[in-house]
Design an enzyme around this catalytic site. Structure first.
Site, PDB file in Angstrom:
ATOM      1  N   GLY A  19       1.705  22.894 -33.050  1.00 33.91           N
ATOM      2  CA  GLY A  19       0.461  22.370 -33.621  1.00 33.91           C
ATOM      3  C   GLY A  19      -0.650  22.333 -32.594  1.00 33.91           C
ATOM      4  O   GLY A  19      -1.818  22.583 -32.909  1.00 33.91           O
ATOM      5  N   THR A  20      -0.305  22.017 -31.371  1.00 29.77           N
ATOM      6  CA  THR A  20      -1.305  21.958 -30.299  1.00 29.77           C
ATOM      7  C   THR A  20      -1.982  23.312 -30.125  1.00 29.77           C
ATOM      8  O   THR A  20      -3.210  23.404 -30.003  1.00 29.77           O
ATOM      9  CB  THR A  20      -0.628  21.522 -28.984  1.00 29.77           C
ATOM     10  OG1 THR A  20      -0.054  20.225 -29.183  1.00 29.77           O
ATOM     11  CG2 THR A  20      -1.608  21.485 -27.825  1.00 29.77           C
ATOM     12  N   ALA A  80       6.269  22.690 -37.180  1.00 26.98           N
ATOM     13  CA  ALA A  80       7.563  22.598 -37.873  1.00 26.98           C
ATOM     14  C   ALA A  80       8.334  21.322 -37.559  1.00 26.98           C
ATOM     15  O   ALA A  80       9.062  20.808 -38.404  1.00 26.98           O
ATOM     16  CB  ALA A  80       8.420  23.816 -37.493  1.00 26.98           C
ATOM     17  N   CYS A 135       2.454  10.740 -27.683  1.00 28.16           N
ATOM     18  CA  CYS A 135       1.788  11.494 -26.629  1.00 28.16           C
ATOM     19  C   CYS A 135       1.068  10.592 -25.629  1.00 28.16           C
ATOM     20  O   CYS A 135       0.594  11.055 -24.613  1.00 28.16           O
ATOM     21  CB  CYS A 135       0.778  12.465 -27.236  1.00 28.16           C
ATOM     22  SG  CYS A 135       1.526  13.558 -28.420  1.00 28.16           S
TER      23      CYS A 135
HETATM   24  N1  PLP Z   1      -1.602  16.847 -34.406  1.00 22.07           N
HETATM   25  C1  PLP Z   1      -1.025  15.708 -34.819  1.00 22.07           C
HETATM   26  C2  PLP Z   1      -1.723  14.863 -35.833  1.00 22.07           C
HETATM   27  C3  PLP Z   1       0.216  15.323 -34.301  1.00 22.07           C
HETATM   28  O1  PLP Z   1       0.788  14.193 -34.713  1.00 22.07           O
HETATM   29  C4  PLP Z   1       0.845  16.158 -33.346  1.00 22.07           C
HETATM   30  C5  PLP Z   1       2.136  15.773 -32.739  1.00 22.07           C
HETATM   31  O2  PLP Z   1       2.391  14.642 -32.429  1.00 22.07           O
HETATM   32  C6  PLP Z   1       0.196  17.341 -32.955  1.00 22.07           C
HETATM   33  C7  PLP Z   1      -1.025  17.653 -33.507  1.00 22.07           C
HETATM   34  C8  PLP Z   1       0.803  18.269 -31.954  1.00 22.07           C
HETATM   35  O3  PLP Z   1       1.790  19.069 -32.557  1.00 22.07           O
HETATM   36  P1  PLP Z   1       2.868  19.831 -31.632  1.00 22.07           P
HETATM   37  O4  PLP Z   1       3.794  18.779 -31.120  1.00 22.07           O
HETATM   38  O5  PLP Z   1       3.534  20.807 -32.555  1.00 22.07           O
HETATM   39  O6  PLP Z   1       2.110  20.495 -30.555  1.00 22.07           O
END
Ligand code: PLP
Length: 377
Positions: free
Chosen positions: A69-70, A200, A323
């Site tokens: 997601g990042t 995912a 995080c």
């Molecule tokens: N966006 C939101 C709202 C999230 O909660 C998270 C993960 O905690 C992310 C982005 C980041 O996703 P990823 O862990 O797949 O990088």
């Protein structure tokens, strides 16, 4: 162990892990290879893309796989800024986005972009009207998450998309739907969202795989990685076939009886809320509607101590976003809560497999914590 931190990450069901093992050990061909094993791998990637696209209600070729997601958020923001380079340098977002949105925006601000951060009310809500009040001729991007990862608040992304269209804005709309996908209605194509980020590992899939939805009307998206031309030239790099297959399998499993699963999660959330509000002093921080996130506070009991103490007792909850690693949460800060309430915020998050026994264990552990610690003034 009682795992109540599904907003941080989720367990991978056996069927997902088995599918990934099969791909890693038997169907390990490179999708770019010309022989049948390679072509089979390419077909596998496309069928997985189809599964996720169907769950999202979009065209198959609107989805590009990323590593998380990042990555999707970083790419969406950078490419939207580039897309609007002849329009202006103004961006609208919310003060409560995930750091995977806020940090790339901070980097753009250092390069001369002006970023407007919309403030939530004291319950964590943000309205579409706030977006429109800040909208300007030179706005190139609106980035608004679907579900806040700390409060569970659902943001009016569909209304924002409609309002931007009605105002004939040239700004692109990006939505971080990492916490919303398969938890609340999420339909980027029907809503008219331009870019949407998915991951995912929040829905029973493996870590290390995500996707970016790209509206087909958005031509000339700036590629993220240049190289072998995979993912229609937008994100080169050999496709992570096992991860992609795990993502699709997780979506398939979640989609089975999804309404019942969401209703069960909502019922567990309601049971948890009723039970924990009987702990003396416990307060509800937000009335976020997402079925999997509950945000509470025990004023006078610092959340880091609660999380550590409960962890020792085999109960996993969070002091906010996983995080933040102990730093004060920007989300809670933006809500302007009294200091004592803000310091005691805990996030409890549920999955389809969470039981009442998990909640009862959490309740007992919280009571024990309270009995063993003096409240701070
Ligand atoms: N966006 C939101 C709202 C999230 O909660 C998270 C993960 O905690 C992310 C982005 C980041 O996703 P990823 O862990 O797949 O990088």
């Amino acid at each position: 162990m009682h795992y109540l931190d599904h907003a941080a990450t989720t367990p991978v069901p056996r069927a997902v892990a088995d599918r990934m093992y099969e791909i890693l050990t038997e169907q390990y061909g490179n999708p770019s290879a010309q022989y049948p094993m390679g072509r089979d791998a390419a077909a596998l990637v496309e069928s997985c893309r189809g599964v996720i696209a169907a769950a999202l209600g979009c065209k198959v070729d609107s989805l590009v796989f990323t590593s998380c997601g990042t990555e999707s958020n970083n790419w969406a923001i950078r490419s939207a800024a580039w897309h609007g380079r002849h329009t202006g340098k103004h961006i609208i977002t919310t003060a409560v986005e995930h750091s995977a949105v806020l940090e790339p925006l901070k980097a753009l601000a250092q390069e001369g972009y002006e970023v407007t951060y919309l403030k939530p009310d004291s319950r964590g809500n943000i309205t579409a009207g706030q977006v429109f009040e800040s909208l300007r001729e030179d706005t190139v991007l609106v980035s608004m998450m679907l579900v806040n990862n700390e409060t569970g608040c659902v943001f009016p992304v569909e209304d924002v998309a409609r309002g931007l269209r009605e105002r004939k804005s040239r700004a692109l709309l990006h939505c971080d739907a990492v916490q919303g996908f398969l938890k609340v209605p999420c339909a980027p194509a029907a809503w008219g969202v331009d870019l949407m980020s998915l991951s995912a590992h929040k829905i029973g899939g493996p870590k290390g795989i995500g996707a970016l939805y790209v509206n087909p009307s958005l031509k000339n998206l700036r590629p993220l990685l240049f190289g072998g031309g995979q993912e229609r030239g937008l994100r080169s790099g050999t496709e992570a076939t096992a991860q992609i297959a795990g993502f699709a399998k997780a979506v398939e499993l979640r989609m089975e009886h999804l309404p019942e699963k969401l209703a069960r999660m909502a019922a567990i959330k309601s049971y948890c809320l009723d039970k924990l509000l009987t702990v003396p002093g416990m307060e509800r921080v937000s009335d976020g509607a997402a079925p999997h996130i509950l945000c509470l506070s025990l004023p006078g009991y610092p959340s880091a101590n609660i999380v550590n103490d409960l962890g020792e007792q085999g109960i996993c909850i969070s002091a906010g976003s996983a995080c933040h690693k102990g730093r004060a949460s920007h989300v809670i800060t933006a809500m302007g809560l009294p200091k004592r309430t803000a310091a005691g915020v805990i996030r409890i998050s549920f999955g389809p497999e969470t039981t009442r026994e998990d909640i009862d264990a959490l309740y007992e552990a919280l009571k024990k914590h309270q009995a063993n610690r003096f409240p701070m003034l």
